[in-house]
Write a protein that holds these residues in place. Sequence first.
Motif, short mmCIF file in Angstrom:
data_model
loop_
_atom_site.label_atom_id
_atom_site.label_comp_id
_atom_site.label_asym_id
_atom_site.label_seq_id
_atom_site.Cartn_x
_atom_site.Cartn_y
_atom_site.Cartn_z
N THR A 1 0.80 -1.23 0.00
CA THR A 1 0.00 0.00 0.00
C THR A 1 0.83 1.28 0.00
OG1 THR A 1 -0.13 -0.15 2.43
CG2 THR A 1 -1.95 -1.09 1.16
N GLN A 2 2.16 1.17 0.02
CA GLN A 2 3.02 2.36 0.06
C GLN A 2 4.14 2.22 -0.96
OE1 GLN A 2 4.19 3.70 4.00
NE2 GLN A 2 2.60 2.46 4.96
N GLY A 3 4.68 3.35 -1.37
CA GLY A 3 5.82 3.35 -2.27
C GLY A 3 7.07 2.87 -1.56
N LEU A 4 7.81 1.94 -2.17
CA LEU A 4 8.96 1.34 -1.49
C LEU A 4 10.08 2.33 -1.22
CD1 LEU A 4 9.33 -2.18 -3.16
CD2 LEU A 4 7.94 -1.46 -1.22
N LEU A 5 10.18 3.40 -1.98
CA LEU A 5 11.26 4.38 -1.79
C LEU A 5 10.79 5.64 -1.09
CD1 LEU A 5 13.13 4.04 -5.22
CD2 LEU A 5 13.62 2.88 -3.06
N SER A 6 9.55 5.64 -0.63
CA SER A 6 9.04 6.83 0.05
C SER A 6 9.59 6.90 1.48
CB SER A 6 7.51 6.81 0.09
OG SER A 6 7.05 5.74 0.90
N PRO A 7 9.92 8.10 1.97
CA PRO A 7 10.42 8.21 3.35
C PRO A 7 9.43 7.68 4.37
CG PRO A 7 10.82 10.24 2.11
CD PRO A 7 9.95 9.38 1.25
N GLY A 8 8.13 7.85 4.11
CA GLY A 8 7.13 7.35 5.05
C GLY A 8 7.16 5.85 5.18
N TYR A 9 7.56 5.15 4.11
CA TYR A 9 7.66 3.69 4.16
C TYR A 9 8.97 3.26 4.80
CZ TYR A 9 8.33 -1.12 2.54
OH TYR A 9 8.57 -2.47 2.50
N LEU A 10 10.08 3.84 4.36
CA LEU A 10 11.39 3.41 4.83
C LEU A 10 11.66 3.81 6.27
CD1 LEU A 10 13.53 4.19 1.65
CD2 LEU A 10 12.72 1.96 2.41
N PHE A 11 11.20 5.01 6.64
CA PHE A 11 11.48 5.52 7.99
C PHE A 11 10.19 5.58 8.79
CE2 PHE A 11 15.02 6.91 5.41
CZ PHE A 11 16.11 6.66 6.23
N GLY B 1 16.51 -0.50 5.75
CA GLY B 1 17.05 -1.59 4.95
C GLY B 1 16.16 -2.82 4.99
N ALA B 2 15.67 -3.16 6.18
CA ALA B 2 14.77 -4.31 6.31
C ALA B 2 13.46 -4.07 5.57
CB ALA B 2 14.51 -4.60 7.79
N PHE B 3 12.92 -2.85 5.68
CA PHE B 3 11.69 -2.53 4.95
C PHE B 3 11.90 -2.67 3.45
CE2 PHE B 3 9.91 0.11 8.61
CZ PHE B 3 8.89 -0.78 8.86
N LEU B 4 13.04 -2.20 2.96
CA LEU B 4 13.29 -2.25 1.52
C LEU B 4 13.42 -3.69 1.03
CD1 LEU B 4 13.75 -0.65 -1.06
CD2 LEU B 4 16.19 -0.58 -0.51
N VAL B 5 14.19 -4.50 1.73
CA VAL B 5 14.34 -5.91 1.33
C VAL B 5 13.01 -6.64 1.39
CG1 VAL B 5 15.38 -8.12 1.98
CG2 VAL B 5 16.77 -6.04 1.99
N ALA B 6 12.26 -6.44 2.48
CA ALA B 6 10.96 -7.09 2.61
C ALA B 6 10.01 -6.61 1.53
CB ALA B 6 10.37 -6.82 3.99
N GLY B 7 10.05 -5.31 1.22
CA GLY B 7 9.17 -4.76 0.20
C GLY B 7 9.46 -5.32 -1.18
N VAL B 8 10.73 -5.42 -1.54
CA VAL B 8 11.09 -5.95 -2.85
C VAL B 8 10.65 -7.40 -2.98
CG1 VAL B 8 13.03 -6.58 -4.33
CG2 VAL B 8 13.00 -4.34 -3.21
N ILE B 9 10.93 -8.21 -1.95
CA ILE B 9 10.54 -9.62 -2.00
C ILE B 9 9.03 -9.75 -2.08
CG2 ILE B 9 10.48 -11.76 -0.65
CD1 ILE B 9 13.28 -11.06 0.35
#
Length: 588
Positions: free
Chosen positions: A42-52, A62-70
């Motif tokens: 439901t969120q953009g993987l590179l958005s600050p709200g998602y990552l932070f 980093g964990a959010f990005l890896v989990a999001g890509v998978i």
Amino acid sequence: MRSWVARTAVALIALQLAIRAVLAFGGYFYWDDLILVGRAGTQGLLSPGYLFDDHDGHVMPGAFLVAGVITRLAPLDWLWPAISLVVLALVASLALLRALHVILGWRPVLLVPLTFALFTPLAVPGFAWWAAALNSLPMLAAMAWVCADAIQLVRTGDRRYALTGALAYLGGLLFFEKSAVVAFVAFTVTALYFHVTDSGSVREVWRRGVRLWTVCLTLTVAWVGVYLMVVDQQRWSLDLSMTRDLLWRSFTHGIVPGLVGGPWDWQRWAPASPWATPPVAVMVLGWVALAGVVAVTLLRKQRIGPAWLAALGYAVACQVPIYLMRSSRFTALELAQTLRYLPDLVVVLALLAAVGLCAPNRERSRWLDSSAARSISVGCVAVAFVASCGYSTATFLTSWRDNPAQPYLQNARSALAAAHASSAAPMLDQEVDPLVLQRVAWPENLASHMFALLPDRPEFSSATGELRMLDVKGNLVDAKVTWVRSIRPGPAPQCGYLVQPDFPVSMPLDGPLLPADWTAEINYLANSDGSMTLSLADGDEVKVPVRPGLNRVYVRLPGAGEAITVRANTSALSVCVAAGPVGFVAPR
């Protein structure tokens, strides 16, 4: 000598990875894993709200990005998270082997701390849970790598170790804010190594490694600033007695039994994660083994005391901040028995053990010198330890497999695909079963978030003409609205409540509604296509499409109040609304 030690180390890592693969592929998505899935959908993987995001006190881009890509590549497919677990375990294991080699070389004693770190059950719960592993495994790899680079930098003065160590440290921070301890662990391990080998003082360790230390401290200060901006610090507890009890329980039921391959037994009340319930025998065995190892090492080695103090200090320090954030008078002591906060302690103990093995021997301890009897004894103890660890891991897996999320999600995928094939009607959004993900995880506990990335499913909406729901097993069933409250009959004869664009109507209920996500059954007669807006007195507005003729629509209305306000949005639209129930969705 070098070749057989290296080959044995590689074989031990391969055996550990085989065991971890069975554990990973035998598991499934659990709790925070599904929060990661919902946020990725439901969120953009590179958005600050998602990552932070403040994820229960964690900052982990980093964990959010890896989990999001998978998750984006294979939504709700456990194969790829399981593969990622094994890959991360391999990286962490190789990093630890490198660190032990830097400290000990290819001496046979390298196999002792390596065997402990690879197989002890203290690291198993933090591995099996995907969300936890995405935090801890990169931190473990960073910890081992930075420690090795720090020792090499102080030894050789080669600046490249300062660069690679700083990059590894930054990588660990991106996955887990607890990685801030890595810099302090690296300095302590390095200082202790040069102390026990009598090759440098603390001041010299600081001076020779100052490039790495200053960069790491700068990164730490910057990351603390980021953490304070992201995380709500109001969660700290002042219940020191509960924190003390949790800490002591972690020693008696976790760390000490884990030193001999315990706990052997686990209990679980779904949806909680398993917690260790070691028998008295393994607890006593752990204390006896710990006392024996302390006595033997103090008799055998010189200058070993500071290493033991560092081990005890880290065992306390790595847990106290967590318990201060988690503990209260309502906290169950079983929290300390879940063991998921201890993987980094395993690596620290292995590194400190390697440092201690570098200390010079005492003259009066020659009876412990290398001999066939010593080799046989150590081998038998190692085999018994690995067997004990294997048994604890097997019993953990049995408990871990008792996961209500697996049948629910698998049934839901099939049911949603069948519903999409049979009807074009949207599904009313709903919360998933509480045993899968509870309301505290809102909005990720909504079906529209959890199943957002599935390609073959109905659309989720706040209004639908066909009321269906997922039951407690994940099957799709016809549903109804329970009569918690009802809309009172309207004043207009043969119409009820007449709703037109310039005349919004308030439909009183037969009693007040407390704040919740309610569902209203709206029976209406409309003269044309259009839309109307509904809302509770204290709640958000919901736009509802209408069709001409006599129809029924089910509307999800969040909020509270004693009336529902209706407003027509389409010009020339006239809608008659009749009485109907307001409540929760339940199987018909």
